[in-house]
Design a protein around this motif. Structure first.
Motif, mmCIF file in Angstrom:
data_model
loop_
_atom_site.group_PDB
_atom_site.id
_atom_site.type_symbol
_atom_site.label_atom_id
_atom_site.label_comp_id
_atom_site.label_asym_id
_atom_site.label_seq_id
_atom_site.Cartn_x
_atom_site.Cartn_y
_atom_site.Cartn_z
ATOM 1 N N ALA A 94 35.536 21.153 41.361
ATOM 2 C CA ALA A 94 36.675 20.671 40.570
ATOM 3 C C ALA A 94 36.359 20.795 39.093
ATOM 4 O O ALA A 94 35.337 20.306 38.631
ATOM 5 C CB ALA A 94 36.975 19.217 40.930
ATOM 6 N N GLY A 95 37.232 21.468 38.360
ATOM 7 C CA GLY A 95 36.965 21.749 36.952
ATOM 8 C C GLY A 95 35.976 22.897 36.852
ATOM 9 O O GLY A 95 34.990 22.846 36.122
ATOM 10 N N ALA A 96 36.241 23.961 37.591
ATOM 11 C CA ALA A 96 35.292 25.059 37.767
ATOM 12 C C ALA A 96 35.081 25.909 36.523
ATOM 13 O O ALA A 96 34.145 26.707 36.485
ATOM 14 C CB ALA A 96 35.759 25.960 38.911
ATOM 15 N N VAL A 153 35.807 26.416 47.306
ATOM 16 C CA VAL A 153 37.154 26.355 46.750
ATOM 17 C C VAL A 153 36.978 25.795 45.347
ATOM 18 O O VAL A 153 36.361 24.742 45.165
ATOM 19 C CB VAL A 153 38.084 25.443 47.585
ATOM 20 C CG1 VAL A 153 39.438 25.301 46.901
ATOM 21 C CG2 VAL A 153 38.246 25.993 48.984
ATOM 22 N N ALA A 154 37.487 26.513 44.360
ATOM 23 C CA ALA A 154 37.301 26.118 42.969
ATOM 24 C C ALA A 154 38.646 25.856 42.308
ATOM 25 O O ALA A 154 39.557 26.677 42.401
ATOM 26 C CB ALA A 154 36.560 27.223 42.212
ATOM 27 N N LEU A 155 38.763 24.698 41.666
ATOM 28 C CA LEU A 155 39.986 24.328 40.956
ATOM 29 C C LEU A 155 39.712 24.296 39.462
ATOM 30 O O LEU A 155 38.697 23.757 39.023
ATOM 31 C CB LEU A 155 40.469 22.944 41.387
ATOM 32 C CG LEU A 155 40.762 22.719 42.858
ATOM 33 C CD1 LEU A 155 41.243 21.286 43.074
ATOM 34 C CD2 LEU A 155 41.780 23.704 43.374
ATOM 35 N N GLU A 156 40.625 24.839 38.692
ATOM 36 C CA GLU A 156 40.529 24.829 37.234
ATOM 37 C C GLU A 156 41.937 24.874 36.658
ATOM 38 O O GLU A 156 42.732 25.727 37.037
ATOM 39 C CB GLU A 156 39.727 26.041 36.746
ATOM 40 C CG GLU A 156 39.716 26.244 35.253
ATOM 41 C CD GLU A 156 39.206 25.041 34.471
ATOM 42 O OE1 GLU A 156 39.877 24.651 33.505
ATOM 43 O OE2 GLU A 156 38.161 24.490 34.838
ATOM 44 N N PRO A 157 42.275 23.965 35.748
ATOM 45 C CA PRO A 157 43.622 23.966 35.182
ATOM 46 C C PRO A 157 43.824 24.941 34.023
ATOM 47 O O PRO A 157 44.953 25.345 33.761
ATOM 48 C CB PRO A 157 43.813 22.517 34.714
ATOM 49 C CG PRO A 157 42.442 22.055 34.394
ATOM 50 C CD PRO A 157 41.541 22.740 35.388
ATOM 51 N N GLU A 167 41.401 32.719 34.940
ATOM 52 C CA GLU A 167 41.569 34.176 34.971
ATOM 53 C C GLU A 167 40.224 34.888 34.890
ATOM 54 O O GLU A 167 40.017 35.897 35.566
ATOM 55 C CB GLU A 167 42.517 34.638 33.868
ATOM 56 C CG GLU A 167 43.973 34.309 34.165
ATOM 57 C CD GLU A 167 44.427 34.786 35.550
ATOM 58 O OE1 GLU A 167 44.136 35.939 35.947
ATOM 59 O OE2 GLU A 167 45.076 33.989 36.261
ATOM 60 N N GLN A 168 39.312 34.378 34.071
ATOM 61 C CA GLN A 168 37.967 34.963 34.004
ATOM 62 C C GLN A 168 37.266 34.814 35.353
ATOM 63 O O GLN A 168 36.651 35.750 35.845
ATOM 64 C CB GLN A 168 37.146 34.301 32.899
ATOM 65 C CG GLN A 168 35.716 34.779 32.800
ATOM 66 C CD GLN A 168 35.577 36.184 32.261
ATOM 67 O OE1 GLN A 168 36.527 36.771 31.759
ATOM 68 N NE2 GLN A 168 34.390 36.743 32.368
ATOM 69 N N ALA A 169 37.370 33.643 35.956
ATOM 70 C CA ALA A 169 36.747 33.408 37.264
ATOM 71 C C ALA A 169 37.322 34.362 38.308
ATOM 72 O O ALA A 169 36.572 34.951 39.097
ATOM 73 C CB ALA A 169 36.966 31.956 37.683
ATOM 74 N N ILE A 220 35.111 33.306 47.179
ATOM 75 C CA ILE A 220 35.483 32.051 46.521
ATOM 76 C C ILE A 220 36.995 32.025 46.337
ATOM 77 O O ILE A 220 37.591 33.015 45.896
ATOM 78 C CB ILE A 220 34.781 31.913 45.152
ATOM 79 C CG1 ILE A 220 33.266 31.966 45.337
ATOM 80 C CG2 ILE A 220 35.219 30.624 44.448
ATOM 81 C CD1 ILE A 220 32.493 32.159 44.044
ATOM 82 N N ARG A 221 37.598 30.913 46.672
ATOM 83 C CA ARG A 221 39.045 30.741 46.496
ATOM 84 C C ARG A 221 39.269 29.961 45.202
ATOM 85 O O ARG A 221 38.896 28.801 45.107
ATOM 86 C CB ARG A 221 39.620 29.991 47.685
ATOM 87 C CG ARG A 221 41.109 29.863 47.637
ATOM 88 C CD ARG A 221 41.621 29.279 48.941
ATOM 89 N NE ARG A 221 43.024 28.958 48.785
ATOM 90 C CZ ARG A 221 43.610 27.959 49.386
ATOM 91 N NH1 ARG A 221 42.943 27.186 50.208
ATOM 92 N NH2 ARG A 221 44.884 27.721 49.183
ATOM 93 N N TYR A 222 39.832 30.622 44.200
ATOM 94 C CA TYR A 222 40.101 30.000 42.907
ATOM 95 C C TYR A 222 41.571 29.604 42.809
ATOM 96 O O TYR A 222 42.459 30.440 43.009
ATOM 97 C CB TYR A 222 39.775 30.968 41.759
ATOM 98 C CG TYR A 222 38.299 31.177 41.556
ATOM 99 C CD1 TYR A 222 37.535 30.237 40.877
ATOM 100 C CD2 TYR A 222 37.662 32.314 42.037
ATOM 101 C CE1 TYR A 222 36.180 30.427 40.676
ATOM 102 C CE2 TYR A 222 36.310 32.510 41.848
ATOM 103 C CZ TYR A 222 35.575 31.568 41.168
ATOM 104 O OH TYR A 222 34.228 31.747 40.966
#
Length: 112
Positions: A55-57, A74-78, A84-86, A97-99
């Motif tokens: 969370a907050g990747a 699973v990676a979350l980023e607001p 987009e870089q990830a 990895i699921r972003y």
């Protein structure tokens, strides 16, 4: 000390210059590389075969470290610029990895 709200913080991170985002390497920045990563991985213990939420990747460096250690991530980023870089790096490396671009403070509207 000025206070900003969550939306303002997300906007500030989303406006981060591409060069600054690209400056992170596979271990993150200096502090993460030398002080945080090893300790965090030690505290997590073996992650192989485990599903992990980052969370907050940010730009995903720690998600990639977790995947290298065998985690299903699973990676979350607001912040748009960081996610987009990830995602761009994931397209190159295909680590599975699921972003998701999501704000954990507002799960009803974030789409996750």
């Amino acid at each position: 000390m000025s206070k900003i709200n969550n939306s303002e913080a997300i906007a500030a991170w989303s406006a981060m210059p591409a060069a600054a985002i690209a400056a992170y390497d596979d271990q993150g920045d200096f502090v993460k590389r030398h002080l945080i990563n090893a300790n965090l991985l030690r505290l997590l213990g073996p992650v192989e075969g485990r599903r992990v939420l980052d969370a907050g990747a940010g730009q995903g460096y720690f998600s990639r470290l977790l995947a290298e250690h065998g985690a299903d991530v699973v990676a979350l980023e607001p912040a748009a610029a960081l996610i987009e870089q990830a995602r761009s790096i994931e397209r190159e490396r295909d680590q599975g990895i699921r972003y998701l671009q999501a704000d954990l403070s507002d799960p009803e509207t974030s789409g996750w």
